[in-house]
Write a protein that holds these residues in place. Structure first.
Motif, mmCIF file in Angstrom:
data_model
loop_
_atom_site.group_PDB
_atom_site.id
_atom_site.type_symbol
_atom_site.label_atom_id
_atom_site.label_comp_id
_atom_site.label_asym_id
_atom_site.label_seq_id
_atom_site.Cartn_x
_atom_site.Cartn_y
_atom_site.Cartn_z
ATOM 1 N N TYR A 77 26.145 -4.830 -91.529
ATOM 2 C CA TYR A 77 27.837 -5.461 -91.473
ATOM 3 C C TYR A 77 28.665 -4.642 -92.018
ATOM 4 C CZ TYR A 77 31.306 -9.160 -91.810
ATOM 5 O OH TYR A 77 32.468 -9.737 -91.692
ATOM 6 N N ILE A 78 28.432 -3.948 -93.090
ATOM 7 C CA ILE A 78 29.438 -3.223 -93.874
ATOM 8 C C ILE A 78 29.423 -1.808 -93.033
ATOM 9 C CG2 ILE A 78 29.550 -1.513 -95.772
ATOM 10 C CD1 ILE A 78 27.434 -3.231 -97.526
ATOM 11 N N THR A 79 28.734 -1.233 -92.287
ATOM 12 C CA THR A 79 28.926 -0.220 -91.375
ATOM 13 C C THR A 79 29.784 -0.652 -90.322
ATOM 14 O OG1 THR A 79 26.757 0.568 -91.917
ATOM 15 C CG2 THR A 79 27.739 1.477 -89.736
ATOM 16 N N TYR A 85 31.815 2.323 -98.774
ATOM 17 C CA TYR A 85 30.556 1.815 -99.717
ATOM 18 C C TYR A 85 29.683 2.945 -99.949
ATOM 19 C CZ TYR A 85 27.288 2.514 -95.829
ATOM 20 O OH TYR A 85 26.645 3.045 -94.793
ATOM 21 N N VAL A 86 29.021 2.708 -100.949
ATOM 22 C CA VAL A 86 27.915 3.515 -101.557
ATOM 23 C C VAL A 86 26.437 2.957 -101.316
ATOM 24 C CG1 VAL A 86 26.932 5.219 -103.277
ATOM 25 C CG2 VAL A 86 29.538 5.217 -102.664
ATOM 26 N N LEU A 87 25.572 3.296 -100.830
ATOM 27 C CA LEU A 87 24.045 2.437 -101.043
ATOM 28 C C LEU A 87 23.085 3.456 -101.743
ATOM 29 C CD1 LEU A 87 21.963 0.542 -100.271
ATOM 30 C CD2 LEU A 87 22.104 1.375 -98.165
ATOM 31 N N LEU A 88 22.796 3.266 -102.739
ATOM 32 C CA LEU A 88 21.818 3.956 -103.491
ATOM 33 C C LEU A 88 20.415 3.107 -103.539
ATOM 34 C CD1 LEU A 88 24.148 5.037 -106.452
ATOM 35 C CD2 LEU A 88 23.474 6.572 -104.596
ATOM 36 N N ARG A 98 26.751 6.169 -97.233
ATOM 37 C CA ARG A 98 27.963 5.886 -97.641
ATOM 38 C C ARG A 98 28.821 6.042 -96.522
ATOM 39 N NH1 ARG A 98 26.887 11.344 -98.758
ATOM 40 N NH2 ARG A 98 28.553 12.830 -98.088
ATOM 41 N N TYR A 99 30.233 5.476 -96.731
ATOM 42 C CA TYR A 99 31.182 5.547 -95.873
ATOM 43 C C TYR A 99 32.525 5.537 -96.747
ATOM 44 C CZ TYR A 99 34.683 4.266 -92.577
ATOM 45 O OH TYR A 99 35.885 4.535 -91.786
#
Length: 639
Positions: A77-79, A85-88, A98-99
């Motif tokens: 959904y974020i994409t 965003y940052v996903l770690l 990230r985007y």
């Protein structure tokens, strides 16, 4: 204009820092939304609505990949929405998704998270919002110590020398090691509880936080942490270390095996478990599988001593997940630590040793029947070695045969050989002493013992209302015959029964060892006895598990055949044993001996003559019949 950042996380510490920011900080130009994935009733639609109303998302996940449908749905959904965003991932530092965030910004975000703590997390939120136009203040990364000594009032000291200026307690020094993250998060309930109880018991506790592995920027390995904080005087300063961290020190390169050996300090494992207290109390296995792996199996690789539960995972709305102290386990662990320290400090000539010989089945012919070990000879040599090294050992026999002769002339488990003289010489445990101990047991344990073995002190090995203690003393070393765990028509089934408790006599013998003889250390000689197979939990035993009732906090040394790893692990986990491996003995065909060897020779000659049709086999037959009588095998021959 008000900017908003959304934290989506499955990591408890990030959720807790965010909650603290909500309570401590107010900023009219920024807002922080929180979605905690470990909470119940989290629906994808709720997370999507939160994403729609934010400027940037920080997504941290405890796994190493998009490993659940919910996490996959959130990421998708974020994409699709193209929200920055940052996903770690916690388990994969190099894998970042990230985007709308540049590489140099990723490095700065990681720096905030690497240092940790509420202040750094607040600065991180400010920094990420600044990427979206926020012009308010941005707190820089605040560097926190990677390791240190924690005072009881929250002070952090860079060395033991500095710590002693404020905390100079008397008593043996005990180092208590726990994770740096727990200090950063303020999750100090169980470390402080350990500290307080150790101090009450006359020890001088020192709380040390750190990590196992080294990292750039000043994070030291576990081994180097101790030497740095204690100015390379660890062995000279510390009597014992209580380690509460999970996994293997060696496996995570916190120390090599040689370095642990060089340290020369007993290391007790205090279990801080993901298993809840309620789950542990009801589970026959004790710990849940994840804790068995992380908190038990991996530390065992290092040779660490198995201890007790000191904290269990608990949840509250205010604090989220945290480790709540378990007072009973903490007391047991401190008692265990005190016994190991006392063993170090006591003069060798005063040390009392209880040496148990296994005896299954309970006959004199099976005393000391350990697998792969000449037990009588091993005991004899051990007695000699102890005497040469300053321990009080008297009346050592000349040979192992003499040792067994002396032992069997005293009280043993063989009722057919129990003479009046042996009973008279044997030490006894009075009925009232045993009943006083029995009365302090929990009701379930009392009922089980009463159901199977009747009223204390039972009828087994009792003489005039006293329990007979089987064994013989050689100075300060009592060589005892380990009592049978019970009597039945199927002794094999009873030996490993998970339900039937040991007899009153069994409990009485171990009670005598602990409280009357007051042994400083127990030795269970060879593979294997029955203590570790008594009923109770499989791991992290409670106070009323039968192996724990027997050994309690006595240091337990257990020479064990190196080829039988699985059963040795049971001894470690269920009787706090230190396994001392011995190799398999050299083997060859035993053949026959004496009259049996002669009989075999006559039989071979008979077969040879009969095959050659020499007609002289009847001559040899006479020798065969005579030899059969010499071997007392007449009952096997047909009339």
């Amino acid at each position: 204009m008000k900017y908003s950042i959304l934290l989506i996380t499955s990591m408890t510490k990030h959720w807790q820092w965010a909650k603290e920011i909500e309570q401590k900080y107010t900023d009219e130009t920024m807002s922080l939304g929180i979605v905690f994935l470990s909470s119940e009733n989290i629906e994808l639609e709720d997370v999507q609505r939160a994403i729609d109303g934010t400027d940037i998302v920080l997504f941290t996940h405890v796994g190493s990949t998009l490993d659940t449908p919910l996490v996959k749905g959130i990421h998708k959904y974020i994409t699709q929405k193209q929200v920055p965003y940052v996903l770690l991932f916690h388990d994969s530092a190099s894998d970042v998704q990230r985007y709308g965030v540049a590489d140099e910004d990723i490095d700065q975000i990681k720096a905030y998270l690497h240092q940790g703590g509420t202040e750094n997390f607040y600065g991180l939120c400010q920094y990420m919002l600044s990427l979206q136009g926020y012009t308010g203040p941005v707190e820089p990364v605040k560097e926190l110590p990677y390791q240190g000594i924690l005072g009881r009032q929250g002070e952090v000291y860079p060395s033991y020398e500095a710590y002693r200026k404020d905390y100079d307690h008397g008593g043996p020094v005990v180092g208590i090691f726990f994770y740096r993250d727990e200090w950063v998060q303020g999750q100090l309930d169980y470390p402080y509880a350990l500290y307080d109880r150790a101090l009450e018991q006359g020890l001088s506790p020192v709380l040390v936080f750190g990590q196992y592995s080294s990292k750039s920027g000043g994070q030291l390995r576990w081994y180097d942490c101790w030497h740095t904080l204690f100015d390379h005087q660890v062995k000279e300063t510390i009597s014992l270390i209580i380690n509460t961290c999970k996994f293997s020190i060696i496996g995570l390169q916190g120390a090599s095996r040689d370095e642990l050996t060089d340290l020369g300090i007993p290391i007790l494992q205090g279990f801080v478990t993901y298993t809840t207290l309620e789950s542990w109390q009801t589970r026959s296995q004790g710990l849940e599988p994840m804790d068995i792996s992380f908190s038990l199996s991996l530390p065992e690789i290092d040779g660490i001593l198995n201890g007790h539960i000191v904290g269990t995972r608990t949840y509250s709305e205010e604090r989220g997940y945290y480790f709540k102290p378990y007072p009973e386990g903490i007391q047991k662990l401190v008692d265990q630590a005190k016994r190991w320290i006392a063993l170090q400090q006591k003069h060798r000539s005063e040390v009392k040793i209880a040496l148990f010989l296994h005896n299954y089945p309970p006959k004199n012919s099976h005393i000391g029947n350990a697998c792969g070990l000449d037990t009588p000879e091993s005991v004899l040599r051990l007695l000699q070695e102890l005497q040469q090294n300053g321990y009080t050992v008297d009346g050592i026999p000349q040979t192992s045969e003499d040792l067994m002769t002396i032992l069997t002339k005293h009280a043993t488990n063989d009722v057919d050989c129990l003479t009046d003289s042996a009973v008279e010489k044997a030490p006894k445990l009075p009925k009232e002493v045993y009943r006083t101990w029995f009365s302090k047991l929990d009701s379930a344990t009392q009922e089980s013992l009463l159901q199977h073995w009747g009223q204390p002190i039972g009828e087994i090995f009792v003489e005039e209302d006293e329990l007979i203690i089987p064994g013989v003393a050689f100075g300060n070393v009592w060589v005892l015959v380990q009592p049978p765990r019970g009597f039945s028509d199927n002794p094999d089934a009873l030996y490993h029964s998970p339900d039937i408790p040991p007899t009153h006599h069994y409990e009485g013998v171990y009670h005598w060892v602990r409280t009357v003889f007051q042994a400083d250390v127990a030795i269970h000689m060879g593979t294997h006895g029955n203590l570790e197979w008594l009923p109770g939990k499989g791991t992290a035993l409670s106070s009323y598990c039968y192996p724990q009732l027997g050994i309690e906090d006595i240091p337990n040394l257990y020479p064990y055949w190196t080829t039988i790893v699985g059963e040795g692990i049971q001894a470690k986990r269920r009787s706090h044993a230190v396994l001392l491996s011995y190799l398999s003995p050299p083997m060859k065909r035993s053949g026959l001996y004496g009259d049996y060897e002669m009989l075999e020779r006559y039989l071979d000659e008979y077969d040879h003559m009969k095959a050659q049709e020499m007609g002289q086999e009847s001559v040899v037959l006479g020798y065969i019949l005579s030899s059969v009588k010499d071997c007392h095998l007449e009952h096997l021959c047909e009339a």
